[in-house]
Enzyme design. Sequence first.
Site, PDB file in Angstrom:
ATOM      1  N   SER A   1     -26.624 -28.028  -5.652  1.00 15.87           N
ATOM      2  CA  SER A   1     -27.828 -28.881  -5.650  1.00 15.87           C
ATOM      3  C   SER A   1     -28.502 -28.867  -7.024  1.00 15.87           C
ATOM      4  O   SER A   1     -28.950 -29.905  -7.517  1.00 15.87           O
ATOM      5  CB  SER A   1     -28.840 -28.379  -4.619  1.00 15.87           C
ATOM      6  OG  SER A   1     -28.220 -28.114  -3.393  1.00 15.87           O
TER       7      SER A   1
ATOM      8  N   HIS B   1     -23.839 -35.577   0.024  1.00 21.32           N
ATOM      9  CA  HIS B   1     -24.614 -34.454   0.569  1.00 21.32           C
ATOM     10  C   HIS B   1     -26.115 -34.744   0.425  1.00 21.32           C
ATOM     11  O   HIS B   1     -26.537 -35.414  -0.514  1.00 21.32           O
ATOM     12  CB  HIS B   1     -24.233 -33.206  -0.215  1.00 21.32           C
ATOM     13  CG  HIS B   1     -24.729 -31.930   0.372  1.00 21.32           C
ATOM     14  ND1 HIS B   1     -25.921 -31.358  -0.003  1.00 21.32           N
ATOM     15  CD2 HIS B   1     -24.204 -31.119   1.320  1.00 21.32           C
ATOM     16  CE1 HIS B   1     -26.101 -30.237   0.676  1.00 21.32           C
ATOM     17  NE2 HIS B   1     -25.069 -30.076   1.485  1.00 21.32           N
TER      18      HIS B   1
HETATM   19  C1  LIG Z   1     -22.157 -27.371   0.123  1.00 18.45           C
HETATM   20  C2  LIG Z   1     -22.286 -28.667  -0.593  1.00 18.45           C
HETATM   21  C3  LIG Z   1     -23.425 -28.958  -1.371  1.00 18.45           C
HETATM   22  C4  LIG Z   1     -24.601 -28.023  -1.469  1.00 18.45           C
HETATM   23  O1  LIG Z   1     -24.238 -26.836  -2.057  1.00 18.45           O
HETATM   24  P1  LIG Z   1     -25.320 -25.773  -2.555  1.00 18.45           P
HETATM   25  O2  LIG Z   1     -24.547 -24.942  -3.529  1.00 18.45           O
HETATM   26  O3  LIG Z   1     -25.776 -25.017  -1.354  1.00 18.45           O
HETATM   27  O4  LIG Z   1     -26.430 -26.522  -3.198  1.00 18.45           O
HETATM   28  C5  LIG Z   1     -23.459 -30.148  -2.060  1.00 18.45           C
HETATM   29  N1  LIG Z   1     -22.447 -31.027  -1.985  1.00 18.45           N
HETATM   30  C6  LIG Z   1     -21.338 -30.801  -1.245  1.00 18.45           C
HETATM   31  C7  LIG Z   1     -20.233 -31.811  -1.212  1.00 18.45           C
HETATM   32  C8  LIG Z   1     -21.221 -29.601  -0.540  1.00 18.45           C
HETATM   33  O5  LIG Z   1     -20.097 -29.349   0.166  1.00 18.45           O
END
Ligand SMILES: *Cc1c(COP(=O)(O)O)cnc(C)c1O
Length: 384
Positions: free
Chosen positions: A152, A195
């Site tokens: 993120s 996401h």
């Molecule tokens: C898990 C995931 C995120 C978020 O990941 P974080 O490291 O928790 O911010 C964002 N995009 C995708 C495609 C994910 O699988």
Amino acid sequence: MDAMEANQFREFGKEMIDYVANYLENIRERRVLPTVEPGYLRPLIPSQAPEKPDKWQDVMKDIERVIMPGVTHWHSPKFHAYFPTSNSYPAIVADILSDGIACIGFSWIASPACTELEVVMLDWLGKMLDLPEEFLACSGGKGGGVIQGTASEATLVALLGAKARAIHLVKKEHPDWNDADITVKLVGYCSSQSHSSVERAGLLGGVQLRAVPTDNANKLRGDTLEKAIREDREAGLIPFYVVATLGTTSSCTFDNLEEVGSVCNDNNLWLHVDAAYAGAAFVCPEYRYLMKGIEKADSFDFNPHKWMLVNFDCSTMWLKDPSWLVNAFNVDPLYLKHDQQGSAPDYRHWQIPLGRRFRALKLWFVLRLLELKIYKSTYANRLA
Ligand SMILES: *Cc1c(COP(=O)(O)O)cnc(C)c1O
């Protein structure tokens, strides 16, 4: 700390190592999801911090009494919620060392090893994924990698870099426009399958982000993106940023990076690739066809903490031209200046916080101690 105290902590530490090893060895015997109700913990401990120190043996006892009844065991083989997050003994041991050193590596001089190991580890890992040379510091160009806490943050940081670049470019054409005039016109794009953190990056970054529909296979395609860009330009907006996903959250779909990348390059938009979950699979050559077109991206991020035996937090991000971030986030007060500025990255300019942990140790230990073929079989099982 006097000698007696140091000895006590040593005992405590040894006991904790044994506890953690036993916990992980026998984790499958624990119920994955706790049965506690909200508020379960408060009655189990005093309502105020102790006035005199407790004994460490009592702290140890409270782990099973207070903590474990409320733990969701993410590393249990019976855990099938959300997504897998990884862990391994090399990563845990590296974190112990990192916690012992406890440096705050915001600049090169603040702890040279912390910065330099990170630069090299991102090159190692970039080579393992066969990322284009332009992303690697060892290419001698502008590019390089950085460890963010989460994907993120990487999406937000890339958006802020893209925003700085867009404002710079628009001002060249319209010297009389100020940042606020330009910012309200900026628009970025992602797919309807991105996401939730991508939408959130738009909110945090103070720009519009538009979700473009996908094709029947849930992929973002070049023609729909191009149509959205054209419509927005006609409406007086300024398209500047695109997030493509390799391995979407709901169906592990891979956007068509070749098409999306060409549209971004033709229209001078910053392309960020979010491969948080699936990116680790590109260690295996047989899955690299899924990232075809990666050379058209400006930034790429994936989470070794999801699928590469590194424990949370470790999100690896590569940028072709980090100077957009460095310039956007550079405040450089007198008390953080040092004589070697410019010869190695001062990672504080590549991220949102100032302070940063020595996370590169986790990558170093894991990449040295665990054989690649272990990853290969793990990946093959998961993708099968
Ligand atoms: C898990 C995931 C995120 C978020 O990941 P974080 O490291 O928790 O911010 C964002 N995009 C995708 C495609 C994910 O699988």
